[in-house]
Design a protein around this motif. Structure first.
Motif, mmCIF file in Angstrom:
data_model
loop_
_atom_site.group_PDB
_atom_site.id
_atom_site.type_symbol
_atom_site.label_atom_id
_atom_site.label_comp_id
_atom_site.label_asym_id
_atom_site.label_seq_id
_atom_site.Cartn_x
_atom_site.Cartn_y
_atom_site.Cartn_z
ATOM 1 N N UNK A 127 0.805 -1.217 0.000
ATOM 2 C CA UNK A 127 0.000 0.000 0.000
ATOM 3 C C UNK A 127 0.835 1.262 0.000
ATOM 4 N N UNK A 128 2.154 1.121 -0.100
ATOM 5 C CA UNK A 128 3.039 2.285 -0.139
ATOM 6 C C UNK A 128 2.726 3.131 -1.367
ATOM 7 N N UNK A 129 2.569 4.420 -1.155
ATOM 8 C CA UNK A 129 2.313 5.377 -2.231
ATOM 9 C C UNK A 129 3.332 6.505 -2.124
ATOM 10 N N UNK A 130 3.396 7.339 -3.134
ATOM 11 C CA UNK A 130 4.276 8.500 -3.073
ATOM 12 C C UNK A 130 3.760 9.471 -2.022
ATOM 13 N N UNK A 131 4.669 10.084 -1.298
ATOM 14 C CA UNK A 131 4.316 11.150 -0.365
ATOM 15 C C UNK A 131 4.078 12.416 -1.182
ATOM 16 N N UNK A 132 2.887 13.042 -1.076
ATOM 17 C CA UNK A 132 2.618 14.234 -1.879
ATOM 18 C C UNK A 132 3.670 15.336 -1.705
ATOM 19 N N UNK A 133 4.089 15.606 -0.468
ATOM 20 C CA UNK A 133 5.070 16.669 -0.244
ATOM 21 C C UNK A 133 6.413 16.358 -0.860
ATOM 22 N N UNK A 134 6.876 15.138 -0.701
ATOM 23 C CA UNK A 134 8.164 14.727 -1.276
ATOM 24 C C UNK A 134 8.099 14.761 -2.794
ATOM 25 N N UNK A 135 6.982 14.287 -3.348
ATOM 26 C CA UNK A 135 6.817 14.303 -4.803
ATOM 27 C C UNK A 135 6.782 15.732 -5.325
ATOM 28 N N UNK A 136 6.066 16.612 -4.637
ATOM 29 C CA UNK A 136 5.995 18.008 -5.071
ATOM 30 C C UNK A 136 7.377 18.645 -5.071
ATOM 31 N N UNK A 137 8.168 18.414 -4.027
ATOM 32 C CA UNK A 137 9.530 18.967 -3.976
ATOM 33 C C UNK A 137 10.381 18.460 -5.132
ATOM 34 N N UNK A 138 10.304 17.160 -5.405
ATOM 35 C CA UNK A 138 11.095 16.579 -6.496
ATOM 36 C C UNK A 138 10.630 17.114 -7.856
ATOM 37 N N UNK A 139 9.312 17.280 -8.031
ATOM 38 C CA UNK A 139 8.796 17.848 -9.285
ATOM 39 C C UNK A 139 9.296 19.273 -9.499
ATOM 40 N N UNK A 140 9.294 20.078 -8.433
ATOM 41 C CA UNK A 140 9.788 21.460 -8.556
ATOM 42 C C UNK A 140 11.266 21.484 -8.930
ATOM 43 N N UNK A 141 12.042 20.621 -8.263
ATOM 44 C CA UNK A 141 13.471 20.565 -8.556
ATOM 45 C C UNK A 141 13.715 20.097 -9.993
#
Length: 159
Positions: A127-141
């Protein structure tokens, strides 16, 4: 990925189908792709392929947990990140597509590609999913890196 993880991944994904048995049959005997509804167990943020691949690369850092399920559609040139359901659907940006309740996602089985769809990070069944905050940071970078790479080269400055 071990057979046990594949089987757990199959069960986890198929659980989001209206008929899990029919879903598994389609993966094994049909076209190899099932249409699964987003919004109950997961949502999918789809981004342009280049941005998605760079983002996933940034998420594979030793300090971060293993990224959540990530799917690539080679024909459409898109990468889909599986996230916890967000009824507000707060993902907005150029080229972003957000699949939540009422949206359907074409999904191959975790153990093999089908047509142009394949898992970059298959579901492991936990059930592991991407963390929205971590994904958002990586997308911005990643977006910043792509903007720098796309900028025209500068010539020497004149005095």
């Amino acid at each position: 990925m071990t057979n046990t993880m594949w089987m757990r991944g199959v069960e986890w994904l198929a659980a989001s189908a209206a008929d899990p048995r029919a879903c598994k049959w389609e993966w094994d005997h049909g076209e190899g792709i099932a249409l699964l509804e987003a919004g109950r167990f997961w949502d999918v943020l789809s981004v342009p392929e280049r941005l998605g691949l760079l983002t996933l690369d940034l998420l594979w850092r030793p300090a971060l947990p293993v990224p959540g399920p990530t799917l690539v559609d080679l024909a459409a040139g898109r990468v889909g990140f599986f996230l916890p359901p967000d009824p507000d659907g707060g993902w907005v940006g150029a080229g972003l597509r957000y699949a939540t309740r009422g949206s359907w996602v074409a999904v191959p089985p975790p153990y093999r590609p089908a047509r142009s769809l394949e898992w970059l990070v298959p579901p492991d069944g936990t059930g592991t999913l991407h963390s929205p905050g971590t994904l958002e940071d990586a997308l911005r970078q990643a977006n910043g890196t792509l903007a720098v790479l796309a900028a025209p080269p500068r010539g020497p400055r004149e005095s």
